[in-house]
Design a protein around this motif. Structure first.
Motif, PDB file in Angstrom:
ATOM      1  N   ALA A  23      17.485  42.455  58.323  1.00  0.00           N
ATOM      2  CA  ALA A  23      16.421  42.836  57.395  1.00  0.00           C
ATOM      3  C   ALA A  23      16.881  42.801  55.948  1.00  0.00           C
ATOM      4  CB  ALA A  23      15.902  44.239  57.738  1.00  0.00           C
ATOM      5  N   ASN A  24      18.192  42.940  55.728  1.00  0.00           N
ATOM      6  CA  ASN A  24      18.714  42.930  54.361  1.00  0.00           C
ATOM      7  C   ASN A  24      18.414  41.612  53.640  1.00  0.00           C
ATOM      8  OD1 ASN A  24      20.710  44.530  52.458  1.00  0.00           O
ATOM      9  ND2 ASN A  24      21.343  42.388  52.369  1.00  0.00           N
ATOM     10  N   ASP A  25      18.375  40.511  54.385  1.00  0.00           N
ATOM     11  CA  ASP A  25      18.116  39.201  53.790  1.00  0.00           C
ATOM     12  C   ASP A  25      16.762  38.643  54.199  1.00  0.00           C
ATOM     13  OD1 ASP A  25      20.399  39.158  52.366  1.00  0.00           O
ATOM     14  OD2 ASP A  25      21.335  37.474  53.385  1.00  0.00           O
ATOM     15  N   SER A  26      15.825  39.513  54.516  1.00  0.00           N
ATOM     16  CA  SER A  26      14.512  39.052  54.975  1.00  0.00           C
ATOM     17  C   SER A  26      13.799  38.223  53.910  1.00  0.00           C
ATOM     18  CB  SER A  26      13.644  40.254  55.364  1.00  0.00           C
ATOM     19  OG  SER A  26      13.475  41.138  54.263  1.00  0.00           O
ATOM     20  N   ALA A  27      13.941  38.589  52.634  1.00  0.00           N
ATOM     21  CA  ALA A  27      13.269  37.846  51.564  1.00  0.00           C
ATOM     22  C   ALA A  27      13.822  36.427  51.455  1.00  0.00           C
ATOM     23  CB  ALA A  27      13.429  38.578  50.233  1.00  0.00           C
ATOM     24  N   TYR A  28      15.135  36.282  51.583  1.00  0.00           N
ATOM     25  CA  TYR A  28      15.738  34.960  51.501  1.00  0.00           C
ATOM     26  C   TYR A  28      15.395  34.123  52.728  1.00  0.00           C
ATOM     27  CZ  TYR A  28      18.335  37.518  47.983  1.00  0.00           C
ATOM     28  OH  TYR A  28      18.659  38.288  46.907  1.00  0.00           O
ATOM     29  N   PHE A  29      15.275  34.780  53.887  1.00  0.00           N
ATOM     30  CA  PHE A  29      14.855  34.088  55.098  1.00  0.00           C
ATOM     31  C   PHE A  29      13.440  33.543  54.922  1.00  0.00           C
ATOM     32  CE2 PHE A  29      12.742  34.134  59.240  1.00  0.00           C
ATOM     33  CZ  PHE A  29      13.585  33.346  59.991  1.00  0.00           C
ATOM     34  N   ASN A  30      12.530  34.368  54.399  1.00  0.00           N
ATOM     35  CA  ASN A  30      11.159  33.918  54.145  1.00  0.00           C
ATOM     36  C   ASN A  30      11.132  32.769  53.146  1.00  0.00           C
ATOM     37  OD1 ASN A  30      10.143  35.872  55.868  1.00  0.00           O
ATOM     38  ND2 ASN A  30       9.783  37.347  54.233  1.00  0.00           N
ATOM     39  N   ARG A  31      11.939  32.878  52.103  1.00  0.00           N
ATOM     40  CA  ARG A  31      11.959  31.849  51.059  1.00  0.00           C
ATOM     41  C   ARG A  31      12.434  30.512  51.612  1.00  0.00           C
ATOM     42  NH1 ARG A  31      16.600  32.669  46.996  1.00  0.00           N
ATOM     43  NH2 ARG A  31      17.654  31.771  48.796  1.00  0.00           N
ATOM     44  N   MET A  45       4.758  26.346  53.294  1.00  0.00           N
ATOM     45  CA  MET A  45       3.762  27.420  53.319  1.00  0.00           C
ATOM     46  C   MET A  45       4.474  28.766  53.269  1.00  0.00           C
ATOM     47  SD  MET A  45       0.876  28.316  56.229  1.00  0.00           S
ATOM     48  CE  MET A  45       2.138  28.689  57.455  1.00  0.00           C
ATOM     49  N   TRP A  46       4.065  29.603  52.327  1.00  0.00           N
ATOM     50  CA  TRP A  46       4.678  30.920  52.216  1.00  0.00           C
ATOM     51  C   TRP A  46       4.021  31.890  53.182  1.00  0.00           C
ATOM     52  CZ3 TRP A  46       8.830  32.777  49.527  1.00  0.00           C
ATOM     53  CH2 TRP A  46       9.002  34.160  49.544  1.00  0.00           C
ATOM     54  N   TRP A  47       4.850  32.590  53.933  1.00  0.00           N
ATOM     55  CA  TRP A  47       4.373  33.575  54.891  1.00  0.00           C
ATOM     56  C   TRP A  47       5.503  34.545  55.157  1.00  0.00           C
ATOM     57  CZ3 TRP A  47       4.300  33.900  60.713  1.00  0.00           C
ATOM     58  CH2 TRP A  47       3.296  34.792  61.155  1.00  0.00           C
ATOM     59  N   ARG A  48       5.191  35.740  55.632  1.00  0.00           N
ATOM     60  CA  ARG A  48       6.221  36.723  55.956  1.00  0.00           C
ATOM     61  C   ARG A  48       6.773  36.430  57.351  1.00  0.00           C
ATOM     62  NH1 ARG A  48       3.271  42.218  53.633  1.00  0.00           N
ATOM     63  NH2 ARG A  48       2.893  41.390  51.540  1.00  0.00           N
ATOM     64  N   TYR A  49       7.580  35.402  57.404  1.00  0.00           N
ATOM     65  CA  TYR A  49       8.116  34.934  58.679  1.00  0.00           C
ATOM     66  C   TYR A  49       9.006  35.988  59.333  1.00  0.00           C
ATOM     67  CZ  TYR A  49       6.571  30.331  57.069  1.00  0.00           C
ATOM     68  OH  TYR A  49       5.829  29.273  56.629  1.00  0.00           O
ATOM     69  N   TYR A  50       9.775  36.696  58.522  1.00  0.00           N
ATOM     70  CA  TYR A  50      10.735  37.635  59.098  1.00  0.00           C
ATOM     71  C   TYR A  50      10.028  38.737  59.888  1.00  0.00           C
ATOM     72  CZ  TYR A  50      14.095  41.359  59.564  1.00  0.00           C
ATOM     73  OH  TYR A  50      14.876  42.352  60.075  1.00  0.00           O
ATOM     74  N   ILE A  51       8.917  39.234  59.369  1.00  0.00           N
ATOM     75  CA  ILE A  51       8.174  40.287  60.074  1.00  0.00           C
ATOM     76  C   ILE A  51       7.753  39.802  61.457  1.00  0.00           C
ATOM     77  CG2 ILE A  51       6.098  41.706  60.045  1.00  0.00           C
ATOM     78  CD1 ILE A  51       8.177  42.627  58.076  1.00  0.00           C
ATOM     79  N   PHE A  52       7.323  38.551  61.529  1.00  0.00           N
ATOM     80  CA  PHE A  52       6.907  37.993  62.824  1.00  0.00           C
ATOM     81  C   PHE A  52       8.077  37.942  63.794  1.00  0.00           C
ATOM     82  CE2 PHE A  52       6.816  34.135  65.472  1.00  0.00           C
ATOM     83  CZ  PHE A  52       5.737  34.433  66.282  1.00  0.00           C
ATOM     84  N   PHE A  53       9.226  37.428  63.340  1.00  0.00           N
ATOM     85  CA  PHE A  53      10.387  37.311  64.216  1.00  0.00           C
ATOM     86  C   PHE A  53      10.884  38.691  64.660  1.00  0.00           C
ATOM     87  CE2 PHE A  53      10.514  33.027  62.524  1.00  0.00           C
ATOM     88  CZ  PHE A  53      10.991  32.290  63.587  1.00  0.00           C
ATOM     89  N   MET A  54      10.882  39.640  63.753  1.00  0.00           N
ATOM     90  CA  MET A  54      11.350  40.969  64.114  1.00  0.00           C
ATOM     91  C   MET A  54      10.398  41.630  65.114  1.00  0.00           C
ATOM     92  SD  MET A  54      12.220  44.260  61.692  1.00  0.00           S
ATOM     93  CE  MET A  54      10.484  44.583  61.391  1.00  0.00           C
TER      94      MET A  54
END
Length: 540
Positions: free
Chosen positions: A59-67, A75-84
């Motif tokens: 979760a610490n790098d969730s923003a970079y994962f999404n980017r 396409m920009w989306w909150r991918y990390y939330i989905f995977f978690m």
């Protein structure tokens, strides 16, 4: 009581095998294939728990994962939330199946996993493995894996205690439903043997737990100073004046951590990415130059770009819903600042600045050679004394790091957050300040706080600034007492449970006029049982 037990058995059988009450009353032994499915469920449970732990730690790098995933998909989306969320769902499903399997054993019911669950558990394993491999093979995001041992160091002491509680609770099922200590066969086939091996391993596991939070209470270092990474980038467009002002004025950070590049006409400006597409409207203003490097633009061209509208449109951190209309208008007006403008803003507040200067990407750039001198001139033009400027080359020689106006005048060593905690303490003994980037989560701040980190760079200054103490700190002596106490109590409890269960089994055999066999041979026993079923009654 019998009715209640029957209802419980029906419920358990229905959830695990999708069978009704008639099936729950069967007392036949479990088939070999179903025992293998039970082992497979345990394997999937462990894999899905590992998968969930991995995504929670990342979760610490969730923003970079999404980017990075947004740049790949367009396409920009909150991918990390989905995977978690998916990893948590897969883990819960596997744990529930394993829980109902143990309840079967407790009720002495035949295990018979339904076909739907067999498909589901195979799908669970496939998705869990795919989600573990995906960051490395597709995104080349191998750095996410280093968060797993870091989180283990944070939760290790509590994971040990919880593990002891769970294993102790399982003793009733092992001793009653699967316990075969009274059998005298090949010991490797005895489930109880493997249970005790795992339990002993868990008892001694704290020997290998080395957490910086296991620290004497009077040895806790001062809280790390906070550098706002690209400003308050979770609250405002990154690397813009408003992001710097929010971090400095509202959250009183120690300084700003950012990146500097050199424009085509030799002016240092604030920009992290090599290109301008992610954080500006370059596609609208210069559609033919969308893919060009940012340092191929002159300062005049850079100043024509909007550096704030993308933040309102994409809402990468889910924080724009709290903005007022005036704030939205202000964000949309943000421009790319120069190094001189940013440093002036920081020095007016008597703060410090830490930044990486990146050389031009093309050797035809007019300042391909003089880029470092241009940066120094821009710094000195703001009135900064040369004694307040410290800079050094990166380990791989790709860029230079500058530290300006630091309060303790010590050399600053910047490092990524997979640094060994012993190195941080060694640097402190050498009078070297260690700045760790980037730290977003409170649990990670706690680790580096206890390790003695001088400062950290964070995008979550609004969250970490309010933290007054580490999430937990425990004296090594106190943890030793807890460790021994839990292990001793658990050992006594397990021995009592096994004695009770073995005694109950012996009494049950005696009540039915049977004696436990002198030597347990599973194949021989099954052969005799099959023979007794097929034997025809004798008519006198």
């Amino acid at each position: 009581m019998a009715v209640f037990c029957g209802c419980c058995a029906s419920l358990v059988t229905g959830c695990y095998g999708c069978h009704g009450r008639d099936h729950s009353e069967k007392k036949e032994p479990t088939k070999l294939t179903e025992r293998l499915w039970f082992i497979f469920v345990m394997l999937v449970c462990f894999t899905s728990m590992t998968n969930m732990f991995f995504w929670l730690s990342a979760a610490n790098d969730s923003a970079y994962f999404n980017r990075d995933l947004a740049e790949m998909t367009g396409m920009w989306w909150r991918y990390y939330i989905f995977f978690m969320a998916l990893s948590c769902a897969l883990c819960c499903y596997a744990i529930l199946l394993l829980f109902f399997a143990f309840l079967h054993i407790a009720c002495r019911q035949q295990l018979n996993l339904h076909g739907v669950h067999k498909v589901g558990i195979v799908l669970d394993l496939s998705l869990s493995v795919a989600m573990l491999v995906f960051p490395c093979t597709v995104l080349n995001f191998t750095s996410l894996w280093h968060y797993v041992p870091q989180l283990l160091k944070f939760v290790g002491p509590f994971a040990h205690l919880i593990g002891v509680i769970i294993m102790t609770s399982l003793s009733w099922f092992v001793a009653g439903g699967m316990g075969t200590l009274q059998r005298r066969g090949v010991p490797v086939r005895d489930v109880a043997l493997w249970y005790f091996i795992g339990l002993v391993g868990l008892y001694i596991s704290p020997v290998f737990i080395q957490s910086p939070c296991l620290l004497k209470y009077d040895q806790l270092p001062a809280k790390p100073l906070l550098y706002a990474h690209r400003g308050a980038e979770e609250l405002a467009p990154e690397n813009t004046p408003i992001a710097f002002e929010i971090a400095l004025d509202l959250y009183d950070v120690y300084g700003i951590d950012t990146d500097v590049r050199i424009s085509y006409d030799g002016v240092p400006y604030i920009m992290h990415d090599v290109t301008l597409g992610r954080t500006t409207n370059v596609a609208d203003m210069f559609p033919d130059r969308y893919d060009e490097k940012s340092d191929s633009f002159t300062l005049e061209e850079l100043k024509q770009l909007n550096a704030g509208s993308w933040f309102i449109k994409i809402n990468p951190y889910g924080t724009t819903d709290q903005l007022t209309e005036d704030e939205i208008i202000l964000f949309r007006k943000q421009k790319i600042p120069t190094l001189h403008e940013t440093l002036t803003l920081i020095l007016e507040r008597n703060k410090t600045m830490l930044f990486d200067v990146w050389p031009p990407t093309d050797d035809t750039h007019p300042y391909f050679v003089e880029w470092l001198n241009v940066t120094l001139e821009a710094i000195l033009d703001t009135g900064v004394d040369l004694d307040d400027v410290d800079y050094w080359s990166s380990n791989n020689g790709t860029h230079y790091t500058f530290s300006i106006n630091t309060s303790d005048k010590r050399r600053v060593l910047t490092t990524y957050n997979d640094v060994d905690f012993s190195h941080i303490r060694n640097n402190a003994t050498l009078n070297i300040s260690t700045n760790v980037w980037t730290v977003q989560e409170e649990w990670m701040l706690s680790l580096f706080w206890c390790a003695g980190t001088t400062s950290i760079s964070t995008s979550s200054c609004q969250t970490l600034q309010s933290v007054k103490a580490p999430a937990w700190q425990l004296s090594p002596i106190h943890y030793l007492v807890m460790w021994i106490l839990f292990d001793v109590v658990s050992c006594i409890w397990v021995l009592i449970i096994f004695i009770i269960q073995i005694s109950r089994k012996k009494r049950r055999l005696q009540q039915h006029g049977e004696e436990p066999p002198e030597r347990y041979n599973y194949r021989h026993f099954m052969a005799l049982e099959e023979l007794s079923k097929n034997q025809k009654p004798v008519i006198l």
